[in-house]
Write a protein that holds these residues in place. Structure first.
Motif, short mmCIF file in Angstrom:
data_model
loop_
_atom_site.label_atom_id
_atom_site.label_comp_id
_atom_site.label_asym_id
_atom_site.label_seq_id
_atom_site.Cartn_x
_atom_site.Cartn_y
_atom_site.Cartn_z
N ASP A 13 136.01 108.85 -4.46
CA ASP A 13 137.22 109.64 -4.75
C ASP A 13 136.99 110.40 -6.04
OD1 ASP A 13 139.76 110.64 -5.03
OD2 ASP A 13 140.65 108.75 -5.67
N MET A 14 137.01 111.74 -5.96
CA MET A 14 136.79 112.54 -7.16
C MET A 14 138.03 112.46 -8.05
SD MET A 14 133.89 113.34 -6.12
CE MET A 14 133.39 114.17 -7.62
N ASP A 108 138.34 115.88 -1.64
CA ASP A 108 137.73 115.10 -2.73
C ASP A 108 137.55 113.62 -2.39
OD1 ASP A 108 140.39 114.32 -2.94
OD2 ASP A 108 140.28 114.12 -5.11
#
Ligand SMILES: [Mg+2]
Length: 421
Positions: A13-14, A108
């Motif tokens: 997860d960005m 993302d």
């Protein structure tokens, strides 16, 4: 090795994705509070906030005038979805260098399934560290992510929520529910505002109570099988995702103030429908229904669907749109328009001809229609080759709106081609 010690999934997860991309692209933004907005006006909200901005209490959804009160030095940056999509592809390529990607959840977020030796936590942690180092080295040091490791995709995602930014966490089943008892219900993935209200209405106000409920009880609270699925995922059992089939192509655009005059909004709607038509042709679909919806500045909404012949032709679709637009103007008169959305639906992968079309000879209108389809395709080819808007259908909106059309939704990432349509 004991079974509960193994991990099965890696969730990437960005962190503050759009904002970190902006910081990576523009070093003067590094270390500073940044909010990314869809349009440059005070009446919009942040769609991403850098960690420096989050420290002031600014998050996704905070109104900009409010955010500026919280942090007068806040830097407002207009969203550049095409850049975020380029980074998305680069990040996914980097991830693929380390592990095969099982699912891309959003622009993302992605999941990898671990196999064999990779399921040993020490090995999985090492892989995660290599992924982080690879992203930092090859994409950019400002691009940070949280990686969660666990027995299913849900708990792996939950692990990313527990350590942010730049987190790396293994969440074991035997650490539950203790490890998550401090979390607010709405901080749990899958619990949106609507479900949170329903939970509260039945007296469920914390994770401890939620944890103690049965799958059947959750199904009743959710009002669907999703509640049951949630129970299994929360308790570490991997439930296969529901397959969704593509059944529409659509675009939506929030209008900047100069585009809110009805006739300009109409041009934007025409631009959106030609984009959607171009995308539909690229995917090889035909539609038999066109929908348009409008949100007025005062808050009123108008929506209409109209059947069309089975088509891929931009001209036919534009005509359907114009007819519906005229109807809307008769009802609402000249009101300012805040948002326009269009959708092409009832898609099929071949022309859906009425039975009698097979038995009769093609008419002049049929031939004209198929010529217009060929023309539409030829225009797609020119735009793809020489850049978007090389050839357009009629007048374009008077204000250059760079990010019109292709936009990143939580559930859909535009393909690179869309930015040229
Ligand atoms: Mg994120």
């Amino acid at each position: 090795m004991k079974e509960e010690a193994r991990v099965q999934y890696l969730f990437l997860d960005m962190n503050s994705y759009f904002a970190s991309v902006e910081q990576q692209e523009n070093p003067s933004l590094l270390g500073r509070p940044v909010a990314v907005v869809p349009i440059l006006t005070e009446k919009t909200c942040a769609i991403a906030a850098s960690y420096e901005a989050k420290a002031f209490g600014i998050k996704t959804g905070t109104m900009i005038y409010e955010a500026k009160k919280l942090c007068p030095d806040l830097i407002i940056v207009p969203a550049r979805h095409d850049v975020y999509v380029e980074y998305h592809h680069a990040i996914m390529e980097e991830l693929e260098r380390h592990l095969p990607i099982e699912t891309i959840h959003s622009v993302d977020e992605a999941v990898c399934r671990l196999i064999g030796d990779e399921c040993r936590p020490e090995r999985a942690i090492r892989l995660a560290q290599e992924i982080k180092a690879g992203i930092s080295r090859n994409i950019g040091p400002a691009i940070k992510c949280s990686i969660g490791l666990s027995v299913n995709t849900y708990l792996a995602k939950l692990a990313t929520e527990l350590e942010k930014p730049d987190g790396l966490l293994v969440l074991h089943l035997n650490q539950l529910p203790e490890r998550i008892l401090h979390m607010r219900l709405s901080a749990l993935p899958w619990i949106g505002r609507r479900i949170e209200r329903r939970l509260q209405a039945t007296g469920v106000r914390d994770v401890a109570t939620l944890w103690s409920l049965s799958p059947g009880r959750l199904r009743r609270i959710w009002g669907s099988v999703m509640g049951q699925r949630f129970w299994y995922m929360l308790h570490g059992i991997q439930v296969p995702p529901i397959e969704t089939k593509k059944h529409m192509v659509g675009h939506s655009h929030v209008l900047a103030p100069p585009l809110r005059l009805p006739e300009r909004a109409h041009l934007v709607a025409r631009r959106l429908i030609t984009k959607a038509a171009s995308r539909m042709r690229r995917m090889g679909y035909w539609s038999t229904e066109t929908g348009v919806s409008v949100r007025f500045v005062g808050g009123n909404r108008w929506r209409k669907y109209a059947p069309t012949q089975s088509t891929q032709d931009s001209f036919t679709l534009l005509r359907a749109l114009d007819r519906m637009w005229k109807e809307m103007q008769i009802i609402y008169g000249p009101q300012y328009i805040k948002q326009v959305s269009i959708v092409l639906s009832r898609l099929s992968n071949q022309p859906d001809l009425c039975p009698d079309l097979f038995s009769r000879l093609p008419t002049t209108e049929d031939r004209a229609h198929s010529r217009r389809i060929s023309l539409s395709r030829a225009l797609d080819g020119l735009n793809r080759r020489y850049g978007r808007d090389t050839v357009t259908f009629g007048i374009q909106p008077p204000v250059k709106a760079n990010y019109i059309g292709a936009k990143i939704a939580f559930t859909r990432i535009p393909e690179r081609e869309e930015f040229r349509e």
